[in-house]
Scaffold this active site. Structure first.
Site, PDB file in Angstrom:
ATOM      1  N   HIS A  37       9.305  30.494  -6.604  1.00  0.00           N
ATOM      2  CA  HIS A  37      10.175  29.684  -5.755  1.00  0.00           C
ATOM      3  C   HIS A  37      11.372  30.434  -5.169  1.00  0.00           C
ATOM      4  CE1 HIS A  37      13.013  29.382  -9.128  1.00  0.00           C
ATOM      5  NE2 HIS A  37      13.874  28.824  -8.286  1.00  0.00           N
ATOM      6  N   ASP A  38      11.714  31.612  -5.712  1.00  0.00           N
ATOM      7  CA  ASP A  38      12.833  32.386  -5.154  1.00  0.00           C
ATOM      8  C   ASP A  38      12.475  33.849  -4.937  1.00  0.00           C
ATOM      9  OD1 ASP A  38      14.956  30.647  -4.604  1.00  0.00           O
ATOM     10  OD2 ASP A  38      15.570  30.560  -6.695  1.00  0.00           O
ATOM     11  N   HIS A  90      19.797  34.805  -8.189  1.00  0.00           N
ATOM     12  CA  HIS A  90      18.436  34.488  -7.740  1.00  0.00           C
ATOM     13  C   HIS A  90      17.504  35.679  -7.970  1.00  0.00           C
ATOM     14  CE1 HIS A  90      20.699  31.342  -5.456  1.00  0.00           C
ATOM     15  NE2 HIS A  90      19.654  30.620  -5.833  1.00  0.00           N
ATOM     16  N   GLN A 103      32.606  23.943 -10.887  1.00  0.00           N
ATOM     17  CA  GLN A 103      31.600  23.470 -11.837  1.00  0.00           C
ATOM     18  C   GLN A 103      31.800  21.999 -12.183  1.00  0.00           C
ATOM     19  OE1 GLN A 103      28.891  25.319 -12.492  1.00  0.00           O
ATOM     20  NE2 GLN A 103      29.933  26.652 -11.022  1.00  0.00           N
ATOM     21  N   ASP A 119      15.163  23.632 -11.499  1.00  0.00           N
ATOM     22  CA  ASP A 119      15.952  24.553 -10.686  1.00  0.00           C
ATOM     23  C   ASP A 119      17.445  24.324 -10.885  1.00  0.00           C
ATOM     24  OD1 ASP A 119      16.246  26.653  -8.930  1.00  0.00           O
ATOM     25  OD2 ASP A 119      16.014  25.439  -7.125  1.00  0.00           O
ATOM     26  N   HIS A 147      16.177  34.124 -13.359  1.00  0.00           N
ATOM     27  CA  HIS A 147      16.272  32.731 -12.921  1.00  0.00           C
ATOM     28  C   HIS A 147      14.879  32.132 -12.745  1.00  0.00           C
ATOM     29  CE1 HIS A 147      17.277  29.138 -10.680  1.00  0.00           C
ATOM     30  NE2 HIS A 147      16.607  29.575  -9.634  1.00  0.00           N
TER      31      HIS A 147
END
Length: 688
Positions: free
Chosen positions: A445-446, A408, A620, A563, A412
């Protein structure tokens, strides 16, 4: 005529539209205070001075509402133009592979349930399977209507859009009697009235906004189905403990608190006692309260984020580079300007190399990518944004991303901005102000992310969790800090916006960033799926986004897709993002061990590389199968083409599935070949 006199003439009825204006952009339809039949009688028969009440009412409301107002919500869109663009739903056949399309017995109680899981009853949806409950209701009602017309032989039924029932020819009572069907005039009138009532119900349902409680119907269904899928996922005998951890991870991170009560409790396996999900996330089950934990255990990121939100620190002021007077073409100063511009020239393409751009831009990928995109979209000229102001703000914003947070971070954020840009290009129906708000939200956003989850902050009773009452803690902090930074000298990029434009940008950005809370994932998916399928069942492949609620719903899902876009990128990039998010999880687990609190799912650092690879691969596979693929599959229904992303998803899932199978095979082989020992403790192989 005044609104008061208009209301008095209507006999207490609210405003509606004439039949001729029914599908116009300014169309209004409101219920009467009486029965639906009386309401329709007023709509079609009452008139004042030869004109329909509804026509006059609509014109009056158009004048009174003004250009900014639609759906009772003034958002001050740019240029005073209400957004009336449309999305055209994909009508192309595609494979349906996600768990959303599997049978759910709890929702198939009726013996007639086959009609809710097939398209045989309606040719208008082209063999498209309908899975959301509200859309299934619409589909069933349309089938009921067709059957009713066929059974009653009602004369001259009105055609509805997408109806699979051909208009029936006018049939006289004599012919009906001759055919053995005794239907008198009274029964024919009742049949027509009943059909009118059914059409009225369908009109109401088909025009209902699907972003509220109707979407909750699908959300509840999908949660239960996900619970069943993960129960089967856990049943894999190769590594039951590891599988249950993946399930816990999905439950904790992608379902909100209200959703926990609907989830099945994970089973106790191999002697490992596991609490139900609804208990596992409570403060009591995570470990001692923060009052029992020494404040000396707070790591640097948590201390930084707690301080900055209450009193914005100037500790970074010396590290933020000044904006050059002559701004380079890329927005940042670098000795690799020409090579950097070659990579930035691919900014319109899905899956650019953000890692290389970060290297070439002196670790300022967010600044150069956002600056390039905003210039390319001519947003600086449209909203009179000074280029120096924009670069200064972007540098301030980027400096508040922590470089030692593996995932983050500013790379990103840059990746999400660029992904959103590509998705916006795929459906160019949003106005410049909405695009500006979306890019701003993605960039911010982060910001100031500490590398730990919301649940960690809540569990440790961090000051941010107290400030935001445990709700979307980090997301609230990100957008709050992004707006605070606008007040720094030379950073207010929105300084020249009109008051209504500024209000709209702020509202939209807040709504979009708060929707990036991953615990809201299932709600966003269910609401989007319901919106798409409801329009398909109604044979309305043109999705008019003529109100704020529906437009922001699509934008929220667009940002959510961006995202969660890493699994839909080329494998060479997805592997790097996977390594980064895995390391961030392990770092949080290390901190939880140091604090002596229970470890969050998938945060325990494995003992060796083999166990790490197996854990990562299984995570994953579950992440793509149950979270990312259903989201992108639904987004593909909304846009004209998401085949590129879906193909990458399938390839990446296959890669990690093979990796997992190889890891399991290797582990089982090594376990079975451990040399046996003689009673004296000597190696049998050596004795031989």
């Amino acid at each position: 005529m005044s609104t008061a006199s208009l209301a008095s003439h209507s006999g207490g009825y609210e405003l509606g539209s004439s039949p001729s204006a029914k599908h116009s952009p300014g169309y209004f339809r409101m219920r009467s205070r009486s029965t639906p039949h009386a309401y329709r009688h007023l709509r079609y028969k009452n008139s004042i001075q030869g004109q329909s009440i509804d026509l006059q009412a609509m014109e009056l409301l158009r004048v009174l509402s003004g250009p900014h107002s639609f759906d009772g919500d003034d958002r001050g869109y740019a240029d005073g133009v209400s957004p009336v663009s449309s999305l055209y739903l994909s009508n192309m056949g595609q494979r349906r592979e996600s768990f959303l399309y599997r049978s759910d017995s709890e929702f198939d109680l009726s013996t007639k349930s086959i009609s809710r899981h097939s398209s045989l009853a309606s040719d208008s949806i082209h063999e498209d399977v309908i899975v959301t409950p509200f859309a299934q209701i619409l589909q069933t009602l349309r089938t009921v209507r067709s059957n009713f017309i066929y059974i009653t032989k009602v004369a001259n039924p009105k055609m509805r859009r997408g109806s699979s029932c051909a208009p029936q020819p006018t049939t006289s009572n004599n012919n009906l009697k001759h055919s053995g069907l005794i239907i008198d005039d009274e029964n024919q009138k009742m049949a027509r009235d009943t059909l009118d009532e059914l059409d009225w119900c369908l009109d109401q349902l088909e025009t209902m906004h699907t972003h509220r409680s109707v979407g909750d119907m699908a959300s509840n269904k999908f949660r239960k189905m996900l619970g069943k899928e993960l129960t089967a996922f856990e049943a894999d005998d190769s590594n039951p403990v590891g599988n249950s951890r993946v399930s816990d991870f999905i439950f904790q991170n992608y379902l909100n608190k209200e959703q926990e009560l609907d989830l099945p409790s994970p089973k106790e396996q191999d002697g490992v006692n596991k609490l139900p999900v609804s208990t596992a996330m409570s403060s009591d089950s995570v470990g001692p309260s923060s009052s029992e934990i020494s404040s000396n255990h707070s790591n640097r990121h948590i201390q930084t984020i707690s301080h900055r939100v209450l009193s914005k620190t100037d500790s970074l002021s010396n590290t933020i580079p000044e904006c050059p007077e002559d701004i380079p073409v890329s927005g940042v100063e670098t000795t690799h300007q020409q090579e950097l511009m070659q990579y930035l020239g691919e900014v319109d393409n899905w899956g650019i190399d953000v890692f290389k751009i970060s290297e070439l831009s002196n670790n300022r990928p967010l600044t150069c990518i956002t600056y390039t995109i905003m210039k390319k979209r001519n947003l600086l000229n449209t909203f009179q944004i000074n280029p120096q102001t924009l670069v200064t703000y972007l540098m301030h914003l980027e400096a508040h991303y922590h470089q030692d947070v593996p995932y983050h971070n500013n790379m990103h954020a840059a990746d999400v901005v660029q992904s959103a840009h590509v998705l916006l290009n795929a459906q160019p129906i949003f106005n410049d102000l909405e695009v500006l708000a979306t890019l701003f939200a993605c960039a911010a956003h982060d910001v100031d992310h500490p590398g730990v989850s919301n649940q960690f902050l809540v569990t440790t009773e961090n000051r941010l969790a107290w400030l935001y009452n445990d709700e979307s803690v980090l997301e609230n902090h990100h957008i709050s800090l992004a707006f605070q930074l606008l007040k720094d000298e030379g950073c207010n990029i929105f300084d020249n916006l009109a008051p209504k434009q500024w209000k709209s940008v702020r509202k939209m950005a807040i709504d979009m960033v708060l929707s990036t809370d991953m615990s809201k994932h299932m709600g966003l998916l269910a609401e989007l799926k319901t919106m798409v399928e409801t329009k398909k069942v109604a044979a309305a492949y043109e999705l008019k986004l003529d109100n704020y609620a529906e437009r922001i719903q699509v934008l929220q899902n667009l940002v959510h897709c961006a995202d969660l876009g890493n699994p839909a990128k080329p494998l060479q990039f997805y592997k790097q993002w996977t390594d980064r998010i895995t390391e961030e999880f392990f770092n949080q687990g290390d901190e939880e061990k140091r604090r002596d609190i229970s470890l969050s799912p998938m945060c325990e650092r494995p003992e060796n590389k083999a166990l790490r690879d197996e854990s990562v691969a299984k995570t994953q596979v579950g992440f793509i199968t149950y979270i990312v693929h259903p989201l992108w599959e639904t987004w593909g229904d909304l846009v004209s083409d998401a085949s590129t992303q879906l193909l990458h998803l399938e390839d990446n899932r296959d890669y990690y599935d093979k990796m997992y199978q190889d890891c399991v095979k290797k582990r089982l082989t090594e376990t079975s070949t451990v040399p046996a020992l003689t009673p004296s403790g000597e190696d049998v192989a050596e004795n031989e």
